[in-house]
Design a protein around this motif. Structure first.
Motif, PDB file in Angstrom:
ATOM      1  N   MET A   1     -84.178 -31.618  73.567  1.00  0.00           N
ATOM      2  CA  MET A   1     -83.991 -32.914  74.212  1.00  0.00           C
ATOM      3  C   MET A   1     -82.543 -33.120  74.634  1.00  0.00           C
ATOM      4  O   MET A   1     -82.269 -33.831  75.613  1.00  0.00           O
ATOM      5  CB  MET A   1     -84.436 -34.038  73.284  1.00  0.00           C
ATOM      6  N   HIS A   2     -81.609 -32.503  73.929  1.00  0.00           N
ATOM      7  CA  HIS A   2     -80.208 -32.603  74.349  1.00  0.00           C
ATOM      8  C   HIS A   2     -80.019 -31.941  75.717  1.00  0.00           C
ATOM      9  O   HIS A   2     -79.294 -32.446  76.569  1.00  0.00           O
ATOM     10  CB  HIS A   2     -79.295 -31.951  73.314  1.00  0.00           C
ATOM     11  N   ALA A   3     -80.679 -30.798  75.910  1.00  0.00           N
ATOM     12  CA  ALA A   3     -80.602 -30.107  77.196  1.00  0.00           C
ATOM     13  C   ALA A   3     -81.257 -30.930  78.297  1.00  0.00           C
ATOM     14  O   ALA A   3     -80.767 -30.976  79.439  1.00  0.00           O
ATOM     15  CB  ALA A   3     -81.264 -28.728  77.099  1.00  0.00           C
ATOM     16  N   VAL A   4     -82.363 -31.597  77.964  1.00  0.00           N
ATOM     17  CA  VAL A   4     -83.023 -32.469  78.944  1.00  0.00           C
ATOM     18  C   VAL A   4     -82.093 -33.603  79.360  1.00  0.00           C
ATOM     19  O   VAL A   4     -82.026 -33.982  80.535  1.00  0.00           O
ATOM     20  CB  VAL A   4     -84.338 -33.031  78.367  1.00  0.00           C
ATOM     21  N   THR A   5     -81.359 -34.145  78.399  1.00  0.00           N
ATOM     22  CA  THR A   5     -80.406 -35.211  78.710  1.00  0.00           C
ATOM     23  C   THR A   5     -79.380 -34.739  79.717  1.00  0.00           C
ATOM     24  O   THR A   5     -79.039 -35.453  80.674  1.00  0.00           O
ATOM     25  CB  THR A   5     -79.698 -35.695  77.427  1.00  0.00           C
ATOM     26  N   ALA A   6     -78.876 -33.514  79.534  1.00  0.00           N
ATOM     27  CA  ALA A   6     -77.863 -32.974  80.436  1.00  0.00           C
ATOM     28  C   ALA A   6     -78.435 -32.574  81.792  1.00  0.00           C
ATOM     29  O   ALA A   6     -77.781 -32.731  82.829  1.00  0.00           O
ATOM     30  CB  ALA A   6     -77.185 -31.766  79.790  1.00  0.00           C
ATOM     31  N   ALA A   7     -79.678 -32.059  81.785  1.00  0.00           N
ATOM     32  CA  ALA A   7     -80.272 -31.529  83.013  1.00  0.00           C
ATOM     33  C   ALA A   7     -81.030 -32.561  83.828  1.00  0.00           C
ATOM     34  O   ALA A   7     -81.230 -32.378  85.035  1.00  0.00           O
ATOM     35  CB  ALA A   7     -81.217 -30.369  82.676  1.00  0.00           C
ATOM     36  N   ALA A   8     -81.454 -33.656  83.195  1.00  0.00           N
ATOM     37  CA  ALA A   8     -82.251 -34.663  83.907  1.00  0.00           C
ATOM     38  C   ALA A   8     -81.799 -36.080  83.610  1.00  0.00           C
ATOM     39  O   ALA A   8     -81.534 -36.856  84.535  1.00  0.00           O
ATOM     40  CB  ALA A   8     -83.730 -34.496  83.560  1.00  0.00           C
ATOM     41  N   GLY A   9     -81.699 -36.442  82.330  1.00  0.00           N
ATOM     42  CA  GLY A   9     -81.377 -37.821  81.983  1.00  0.00           C
ATOM     43  C   GLY A   9     -80.101 -38.330  82.628  1.00  0.00           C
ATOM     44  O   GLY A   9     -80.058 -39.407  83.223  1.00  0.00           O
ATOM     45  N   SER A  10     -79.042 -37.540  82.526  1.00  0.00           N
ATOM     46  CA  SER A  10     -77.747 -37.930  83.090  1.00  0.00           C
ATOM     47  C   SER A  10     -77.521 -37.371  84.496  1.00  0.00           C
ATOM     48  O   SER A  10     -76.577 -37.778  85.179  1.00  0.00           O
ATOM     49  CB  SER A  10     -76.609 -37.450  82.177  1.00  0.00           C
ATOM     50  N   ALA A  11     -78.385 -36.453  84.915  1.00  0.00           N
ATOM     51  CA  ALA A  11     -78.147 -35.710  86.148  1.00  0.00           C
ATOM     52  C   ALA A  11     -78.019 -36.554  87.419  1.00  0.00           C
ATOM     53  O   ALA A  11     -77.204 -36.222  88.289  1.00  0.00           O
ATOM     54  CB  ALA A  11     -79.231 -34.651  86.329  1.00  0.00           C
ATOM     55  N   PRO A  12     -78.806 -37.647  87.590  1.00  0.00           N
ATOM     56  CA  PRO A  12     -78.626 -38.418  88.822  1.00  0.00           C
ATOM     57  C   PRO A  12     -77.180 -38.864  89.034  1.00  0.00           C
ATOM     58  O   PRO A  12     -76.699 -38.892  90.170  1.00  0.00           O
ATOM     59  CB  PRO A  12     -79.561 -39.610  88.614  1.00  0.00           C
ATOM     60  N   ALA A  13     -76.479 -39.186  87.944  1.00  0.00           N
ATOM     61  CA  ALA A  13     -75.085 -39.615  88.089  1.00  0.00           C
ATOM     62  C   ALA A  13     -74.205 -38.493  88.631  1.00  0.00           C
ATOM     63  O   ALA A  13     -73.248 -38.753  89.362  1.00  0.00           O
ATOM     64  CB  ALA A  13     -74.534 -40.109  86.750  1.00  0.00           C
ATOM     65  N   TYR A  14     -74.529 -37.236  88.284  1.00  0.00           N
ATOM     66  CA  TYR A  14     -73.748 -36.122  88.827  1.00  0.00           C
ATOM     67  C   TYR A  14     -73.880 -36.105  90.346  1.00  0.00           C
ATOM     68  O   TYR A  14     -72.890 -35.939  91.082  1.00  0.00           O
ATOM     69  CB  TYR A  14     -74.231 -34.763  88.314  1.00  0.00           C
ATOM     70  N   PHE A  15     -75.136 -36.247  90.808  1.00  0.00           N
ATOM     71  CA  PHE A  15     -75.374 -36.200  92.250  1.00  0.00           C
ATOM     72  C   PHE A  15     -74.745 -37.410  92.953  1.00  0.00           C
ATOM     73  O   PHE A  15     -74.199 -37.280  94.055  1.00  0.00           O
ATOM     74  CB  PHE A  15     -76.871 -36.123  92.532  1.00  0.00           C
TER      75      PHE A  15
END
Length: 276
Positions: free
Chosen positions: A172-186
């Motif tokens: 779930m930590h990886a999911v947070t980095a790859a999806a949960g927080s990812a929109p902010a990266y974009f």
């Protein structure tokens, strides 16, 4: 008949993520003509007024029993830092409801303990595009959670996008980095691309439209193709794209992205640690 039919789904906390999930559920309810109910508890009065305007029952935390005692599903959507206190307040009102958490970092075992030993707990990590039906959510439940409970949780989250179930909660930590927080990266990248396009002479509206459409198009292509292969196809030797990518390579933008995602994972792990 939908597995959500006749269910009451109560959200504890009405922040951005709760709003996103609720909007997805409201769209599902309208599109499919379903009869489930949605309620929310939030301390902010303007937020409660906004929810009521959408057809959602809304109460203050002082009246949380009104929306929890008869709920089928309780969605924990408060910040991780405040979750323990909220869980303690819910204990007297829980009598077997399915509890679905959308809080980053907090493990199922931690939530069960904070809920006084309540075991019907499913953990999820959604992201903001859930508000428009394009969310990406990772989900986890222990082996003793029933398939029916998992199906209900899945139906709630898949109402607003893609759902991926995990066998190992640590992922779930990886999911947070790859999806949960990812929109902010974009969004961060879009901000800088739009600003630079305006600096180069484009009008703000045109810059925004062109950059965002490029992201949407690239995403659709990447959905069905290998991103590396697509990048190589776009990059002609000695061309304009190659010049831009050469700068990215020189400045090791790829490593910066990886480091940012690792920082996200580290913070997720930190948030999941019990308070001292």
């Amino acid at each position: 008949m939908s597995i959500l039919s006749a269910k009451k789904i109560t959200f504890i906390g009405g922040g951005n993520m709760a709003n996103a999930i609720i909007d997805g559920l409201l769209k599902l309810k309208q599109d499919k003509g379903l009869d489930f109910q949605i309620a929310v508890s939030d301390r902010n009065e303007p937020k409660r007024v906004s929810f009521v305007a959408k057809g959602v029952q809304a109460v203050s935390p002082d009246d949380v029993n009104e929306v929890v005692s008869d709920a089928d599903v309780v969605v924990l959507s408060v910040k991780p830092q405040g979750m323990q206190g909220v869980c303690q307040e819910l204990i007297p009102h829980l009598s077997g409801q399915l509890v679905l958490s959308v809080a980053a970092g907090l493990t199922v075992d931690t939530l069960c303990a904070w809920l006084g030993g309540h075991q019907r707990v499913v953990r999820s990590m959604p992201n903001l595009p859930s508000a428009i039906g394009l969310g990406a959510t990772g989900m986890y439940a222990k082996a003793d959670v029933s398939e029916s409970d998992k199906a209900v949780a899945d139906a709630i989250m898949s109402a607003s996008g893609l759902v991926a179930w995990l066998d190992d909660e640590a992922l779930m930590h990886a999911v947070t980095a790859a999806a949960g927080s990812a929109p902010a990266y974009f969004f961060y990248i879009l901000e800088h691309m739009i600003d630079k396009a305006v600096e180069l002479g484009l009008g703000t509206d045109d810059a925004k439209a062109l950059v965002i459409q490029s992201l949407i198009g690239a995403g659709e292509l990447a959905r069905h193709n290998n991103p590396k292969t697509l990048r190589e196809q776009v990059t002609s030797k000695g061309g304009t794209t190659a010049a831009a990518l050469a700068v990215f390579g020189e400045r090791d933008v790829g490593e910066v992205i990886r480091a940012g995602m690792q920082a996200c994972v580290d913070r997720s792990i930190e948030l999941g640690k019990p308070s001292a």
